[in-house]
Design an enzyme around this catalytic site. Sequence first.
Site, PDB file in Angstrom:
ATOM      1  N   LYS A  14       0.827  -1.217   0.000  1.00 59.30           N
ATOM      2  CA  LYS A  14       0.000   0.000   0.000  1.00 59.30           C
ATOM      3  C   LYS A  14       0.861   1.268   0.000  1.00 59.30           C
ATOM      4  CE  LYS A  14      -2.344  -1.097   3.796  1.00 59.30           C
ATOM      5  NZ  LYS A  14      -1.755  -2.404   4.173  1.00 59.30           N
ATOM      6  N   ARG A  89      -9.776   0.651   8.842  1.00 55.52           N
ATOM      7  CA  ARG A  89      -9.361  -0.711   9.202  1.00 55.52           C
ATOM      8  C   ARG A  89     -10.423  -1.449   9.990  1.00 55.52           C
ATOM      9  NH1 ARG A  89      -3.534   0.304   8.956  1.00 55.52           N
ATOM     10  NH2 ARG A  89      -2.325  -1.582   9.241  1.00 55.52           N
ATOM     11  N   ARG A 128      11.314  -6.388   4.655  1.00 57.75           N
ATOM     12  CA  ARG A 128      11.183  -4.946   4.916  1.00 57.75           C
ATOM     13  C   ARG A 128      11.811  -4.574   6.247  1.00 57.75           C
ATOM     14  NH1 ARG A 128       5.207  -2.318   4.767  1.00 57.75           N
ATOM     15  NH2 ARG A 128       5.119  -2.864   6.971  1.00 57.75           N
ATOM     16  N   ARG A 134      11.101  -0.612  11.559  1.00 53.26           N
ATOM     17  CA  ARG A 134       9.822  -0.740  12.276  1.00 53.26           C
ATOM     18  C   ARG A 134       9.860  -1.942  13.205  1.00 53.26           C
ATOM     19  NH1 ARG A 134       4.715   0.008   8.282  1.00 53.26           N
ATOM     20  NH2 ARG A 134       3.823  -1.158  10.020  1.00 53.26           N
ATOM     21  N   ARG A 146      -0.687  -9.102  13.379  1.00 55.64           N
ATOM     22  CA  ARG A 146      -1.212  -8.086  12.462  1.00 55.64           C
ATOM     23  C   ARG A 146      -2.032  -8.733  11.344  1.00 55.64           C
ATOM     24  NH1 ARG A 146       4.211  -5.552  10.904  1.00 55.64           N
ATOM     25  NH2 ARG A 146       3.059  -4.176   9.507  1.00 55.64           N
TER      26      ARG A 146
HETATM   27  P1  AMP Z   1       0.573   0.395   8.940  1.00 48.62           P
HETATM   28  O1  AMP Z   1       1.672   1.404   8.810  1.00 48.62           O
HETATM   29  O2  AMP Z   1      -0.627   0.737   8.115  1.00 48.62           O
HETATM   30  O3  AMP Z   1       1.060  -1.010   8.725  1.00 48.62           O
HETATM   31  O4  AMP Z   1       0.067   0.466  10.464  1.00 48.62           O
HETATM   32  C1  AMP Z   1       0.947   0.143  11.535  1.00 48.62           C
HETATM   33  C2  AMP Z   1       0.146   0.041  12.823  1.00 48.62           C
HETATM   34  O5  AMP Z   1      -0.455   1.309  13.107  1.00 48.62           O
HETATM   35  C3  AMP Z   1      -1.008  -0.949  12.813  1.00 48.62           C
HETATM   36  O6  AMP Z   1      -0.581  -2.263  13.089  1.00 48.62           O
HETATM   37  C4  AMP Z   1      -1.891  -0.374  13.923  1.00 48.62           C
HETATM   38  O7  AMP Z   1      -1.368  -0.666  15.195  1.00 48.62           O
HETATM   39  C5  AMP Z   1      -1.732   1.129  13.700  1.00 48.62           C
HETATM   40  N1  AMP Z   1      -2.757   1.638  12.760  1.00 48.62           N
HETATM   41  C6  AMP Z   1      -2.528   2.159  11.518  1.00 48.62           C
HETATM   42  N2  AMP Z   1      -3.676   2.519  10.926  1.00 48.62           N
HETATM   43  C7  AMP Z   1      -4.667   2.209  11.810  1.00 48.62           C
HETATM   44  C8  AMP Z   1      -6.082   2.304  11.777  1.00 48.62           C
HETATM   45  N3  AMP Z   1      -6.733   2.788  10.695  1.00 48.62           N
HETATM   46  N4  AMP Z   1      -6.770   1.897  12.866  1.00 48.62           N
HETATM   47  C9  AMP Z   1      -6.146   1.412  13.958  1.00 48.62           C
HETATM   48  N5  AMP Z   1      -4.817   1.259  14.042  1.00 48.62           N
HETATM   49  C10 AMP Z   1      -4.075   1.656  12.979  1.00 48.62           C
END
Ligand code: AMP
Length: 192
Positions: A14, A89, A128, A134, A146
């Site tokens: 994404k 999400r 990654r 991260r 996740r």
């Molecule tokens: P990402 O960078 O999209 O992989 O998100 C990393 C982490 O951020 C996720 O595993 C969640 O803990 C948190 N997070 C990101 N977007 C959301 C969302 N829309 N709702 C809740 N938690 C989020």
Amino acid sequence: MLNIILFGPPGAGKGTQSENLVHEYELVHLSTGDIFRSNIKGGTELGNLAKSYMDKGELVPDNVTIGMLRAEVNKSQNANGFIFDGFPRTVAQAEALDEFLESKDEEITVMLALEVEEEELKTRLMQRAKTSGRPDDANPEVIQKRINVYQKETAPVAEHYRKPGKFKGVNGVGSIDEIAERLFTAIEESKS
Ligand code: AMP
């Protein structure tokens, strides 16, 4: 306006593909994960709260995430449109987003879902981890969590957009350019 949700499990691409779409359509990219990470870096209260969930692979609570997202959209008054990356999400987040856009006489144009098998996702995330810095990419248990959270809480969001005919699945395996072309084609189809 062109309002795109770029959807898919962790590791689907994404973030990478958002860059291509921003370039092509001059959209504002809103990644809730990136916004949380920049808050963590800045040591804000929001960052500290988010970190306690992110480190475990859990979702940050809806009320916090929705409030933050609304504030970010409101910062870009003259945008051509938005790419929502990693949001919504949960079904509650999708409902809140629809309602919020409707209050501005706007709506989601299309949800583009990058489709990638689970084994490939795990391989990509481990890869990654070597460069992303991260903590949630570096631990196989957190990666599994996740993916599980995605299947249980996030996958149902696809149905929410399938019902009004806004869902488009896109093969997320191939070169970055090939996948970008598939996304461009899906966007052009949904505009017409
Ligand atoms: P990402 O960078 O999209 O992989 O998100 C990393 C982490 O951020 C996720 O595993 C969640 O803990 C948190 N997070 C990101 N977007 C959301 C969302 N829309 N709702 C809740 N938690 C989020």
